[in-house]
Design an enzyme around this catalytic site. Structure first.
Site, short mmCIF file in Angstrom:
data_model
loop_
_atom_site.label_atom_id
_atom_site.label_comp_id
_atom_site.label_asym_id
_atom_site.label_seq_id
_atom_site.Cartn_x
_atom_site.Cartn_y
_atom_site.Cartn_z
N ASP A 159 15.71 8.33 -1.41
CA ASP A 159 15.43 7.05 -0.77
C ASP A 159 16.61 6.09 -0.96
OD1 ASP A 159 13.04 5.23 0.28
OD2 ASP A 159 14.10 4.09 -1.27
N HIS A 179 6.76 3.66 -4.54
CA HIS A 179 8.19 4.03 -4.60
C HIS A 179 8.47 4.33 -6.08
CE1 HIS A 179 12.42 4.22 -4.16
NE2 HIS A 179 12.73 2.95 -4.34
N GLN A 197 3.37 -3.28 2.05
CA GLN A 197 2.59 -2.09 1.68
C GLN A 197 1.18 -2.46 1.20
OE1 GLN A 197 3.22 1.28 1.88
NE2 GLN A 197 4.96 0.62 3.09
N GLU A 200 28.61 -3.20 22.75
CA GLU A 200 29.06 -1.82 22.58
C GLU A 200 28.84 -1.25 21.18
OE1 GLU A 200 29.41 -0.28 25.21
OE2 GLU A 200 29.54 -2.09 26.44
N GLU A 228 12.05 -5.09 -8.10
CA GLU A 228 12.73 -5.83 -9.17
C GLU A 228 11.74 -6.69 -9.97
OE1 GLU A 228 13.06 -6.31 -5.97
OE2 GLU A 228 13.08 -8.46 -5.47
N VAL A 229 10.60 -7.00 -9.37
CA VAL A 229 9.60 -7.85 -10.02
C VAL A 229 8.68 -7.01 -10.93
CG1 VAL A 229 7.55 -9.25 -9.49
CG2 VAL A 229 9.64 -9.59 -8.17
N GLY A 262 1.66 -7.62 0.14
CA GLY A 262 2.77 -7.73 1.10
C GLY A 262 2.71 -6.61 2.11
P1 NDP Z 1 6.60 -7.20 -0.17
O1 NDP Z 1 7.79 -8.02 -0.52
O2 NDP Z 1 6.22 -7.09 1.26
O3 NDP Z 1 5.32 -7.74 -0.95
C1 NDP Z 1 5.40 -8.07 -2.27
C2 NDP Z 1 4.07 -8.59 -2.79
O4 NDP Z 1 4.27 -8.88 -4.16
C3 NDP Z 1 3.59 -9.86 -2.13
O5 NDP Z 1 2.22 -9.81 -1.96
C4 NDP Z 1 3.99 -10.94 -3.14
O6 NDP Z 1 3.05 -11.99 -3.19
C5 NDP Z 1 3.89 -10.21 -4.45
N1 NDP Z 1 4.83 -10.78 -5.44
C6 NDP Z 1 6.16 -11.00 -5.29
N2 NDP Z 1 6.69 -11.51 -6.41
C7 NDP Z 1 5.66 -11.62 -7.29
C8 NDP Z 1 5.57 -12.05 -8.64
N3 NDP Z 1 6.64 -12.50 -9.31
N4 NDP Z 1 4.35 -12.01 -9.24
C9 NDP Z 1 3.26 -11.58 -8.58
N5 NDP Z 1 3.30 -11.14 -7.30
C10 NDP Z 1 4.47 -11.16 -6.67
O7 NDP Z 1 6.84 -5.75 -0.83
P2 NDP Z 1 6.82 -4.33 -0.11
O8 NDP Z 1 5.44 -4.03 0.33
O9 NDP Z 1 7.96 -4.23 0.86
O10 NDP Z 1 7.22 -3.38 -1.33
C11 NDP Z 1 6.30 -3.05 -2.33
C12 NDP Z 1 6.62 -1.67 -2.86
O11 NDP Z 1 6.45 -0.71 -1.81
C13 NDP Z 1 8.02 -1.50 -3.39
O12 NDP Z 1 7.96 -0.62 -4.49
C14 NDP Z 1 8.74 -0.82 -2.22
O13 NDP Z 1 9.85 -0.06 -2.64
C15 NDP Z 1 7.62 0.07 -1.70
N6 NDP Z 1 7.74 0.50 -0.31
C16 NDP Z 1 7.98 -0.42 0.68
C17 NDP Z 1 8.03 -0.01 1.99
C18 NDP Z 1 8.19 -1.01 3.10
O14 NDP Z 1 8.26 -0.57 4.25
N7 NDP Z 1 8.22 -2.30 2.89
C19 NDP Z 1 7.92 1.41 2.38
C20 NDP Z 1 7.56 2.27 1.28
C21 NDP Z 1 7.52 1.81 0.00
P3 NDP Z 1 3.40 -13.48 -2.65
O15 NDP Z 1 3.22 -13.46 -1.19
O16 NDP Z 1 2.39 -14.31 -3.34
O17 NDP Z 1 4.81 -13.76 -3.07
MG MG Z 2 13.76 3.38 1.49
#
Ligand code: NDP
Ligand code: MG
Length: 337
Positions: free
Chosen positions: A195, A112, A29, A231, A88-89, A27
């Site tokens: 955070d 995180h 990150q 505003e 949460e996952v 995703g």
């Molecule tokens: P995203 O929601 O962007 O990405 C999540 C990834 O996990 C996707 O590739 C998704 O795949 C996969 N996924 C989701 N559910 C499942 C599941 N049940 N089983 C297997 N794979 C799954 O996450 P972020 O990158 O936003 O966040 C990831 C971590 O990084 C967190 O710990 C967050 O706190 C931390 N973080 C995030 C920041 C940000 O700017 N977003 C900044 C700094 C830290 P699929 O597409 O197949 O669902």
């Molecule tokens: Mg934050």
């Protein structure tokens, strides 16, 4: 600086040489860590569902997404497992597919500290546990790296079984570009609690409620919602950009004397000691784990409360009028959720 800040020269990307990095999730990150590390010469494999949008993107980017357990097994001896799944996952995926495949000498990495700090993931004692948390969204972590720079990162070591956990974390941070922007050394507790506090009280929670309250007061007093939106919401961007570039002083230097006078005159009446006291209470809930428990409790109920709040605020008049007005400003590249 009151905390130690490190750069490229303070670590060595070669600490990851001969090792495999498995990025779990592709995703926001995940895609940035996987690609930046690969471009830094590190051997990277990716775990993600192949058929989802993120899975397809990983394939497009030349990765061959594996099931999570398979990726952890393939990373094998000395492997660094970077978990970039939604917070949460993570506990369920960890219990089912990551934990059982961790071997002595491997490193578990997070972006995180939430699950490690609140002990919803408890790694075995014979692995290292580290964190590299870029202080920016994934797409910026990638685009800054491509530009030759890097987003500043927080780095922390929670468990150092090998004696090399810091070196591993530094190599990871340098490999994603953090050594160009600055790597701030911290710990899981401080990263996680600050955070959560920031997003709850100021950035997301505080700001959203401030916008809604301002909008409601103006419209309840009979002013047109369109004017209220401009505003109390639209102009925020201008103000935030000034603050980010030069602090409150630069923002105040740029606005009119009337606006600056009103800022000092009225601001402290809105955000007062009572607000600060409630912020302290929010911090206590974070520190004691009460917030984490509430979050997990609602997740266990399919995020019932969470989804209801999302729906309620989506229907708020500020959102409705905002959508219409943003359509008149295509240069904002309006997005509709
Ligand atoms: P995203 O929601 O962007 O990405 C999540 C990834 O996990 C996707 O590739 C998704 O795949 C996969 N996924 C989701 N559910 C499942 C599941 N049940 N089983 C297997 N794979 C799954 O996450 P972020 O990158 O936003 O966040 C990831 C971590 O990084 C967190 O710990 C967050 O706190 C931390 N973080 C995030 C920041 C940000 O700017 N977003 C900044 C700094 C830290 P699929 O597409 O197949 O669902
Ligand atoms: Mg934050």
């Amino acid at each position: 600086m009151s905390i130690e800040t490190l750069y490229d020269k303070d670590g060595d990307i070669n600490a990851l040489q001969g090792r495999t990095v498995a990025v779990i999730g592709y995703g926001s990150q995940g895609h940035a860590h996987a690609q930046n590390l690969r471009d830094s010469g590190v051997n990277v494999i990716v775990a993600n569902r192949r058929e989802s949008d993120n899975g397809k993107l990983a394939i497009e980017h030349g990765f061959d997404p594996l099931p999570v357990d398979e990726a952890v097994k393939q990373a094998g001896e000395g492997g660094l497992i970077i978990v970039t799944l939604p917070d949460e996952v993570q506990p369920d995926v960890y219990s089912a597919s990551i934990g059982p495949n961790l071997k002595a000498g491997m490193t578990l990495g997070c972006t995180h500290g939430f699950n490690i700090h609140f002990k919803t993931i408890t790694p075995p004692e014979d692995v290292d546990v580290v964190m590299v948390a870029p202080k920016g969204p994934g797409h910026t972590v990638r685009s800054e790296f491509e530009r030759g720079g890097g987003v500043p990162c927080l780095l922390a070591v929670e468990q150092n079984k090998s004696g090399q956990a810091f070196e591993t974390a530094m190599a990871w941070a340098i490999g994603v570009g953090g050594g160009k922007g600055g790597i701030l050394k911290t710990n899981f507790k401080d990263e996680c609690e600050t955070d959560l506090f920031g997003e709850q009280t100021v950035l997301c929670g505080g700001l959203s409620e401030l916008i809604k309250a301002g909008f409601e007061v103006l419209t309840e007093a009979g002013y047109p919602p369109e004017l209220a939106y401009f505003e109390v919401c639209h102009e925020l961007k201008l103000i935030i950009d000034l603050i980010i570039r030069g602090g409150l002083s630069y923002m105040r230097y740029s606005i009119s004397n009337t606006a600056e006078f009103g800022d000092y005159h009225t601001g402290p009446k809105i955000i007062d000691d009572a607000t600060k006291q409630r912020m302290r209470e929010a911090l206590t809930d974070i520190q004691t784990g009460k917030f984490a428990e509430t979050f997990r409790g609602d997740f266990a109920k399919d995020f019932q409360w969470f989804k209801a709040q999302r729906e309620k605020d989506h229907a708020h008049p500020v959102e409705q009028v905002g959508k219409e007005l943003r359509r008149m400003m295509p240069w904002l590249k309006p997005v509709e959720i």
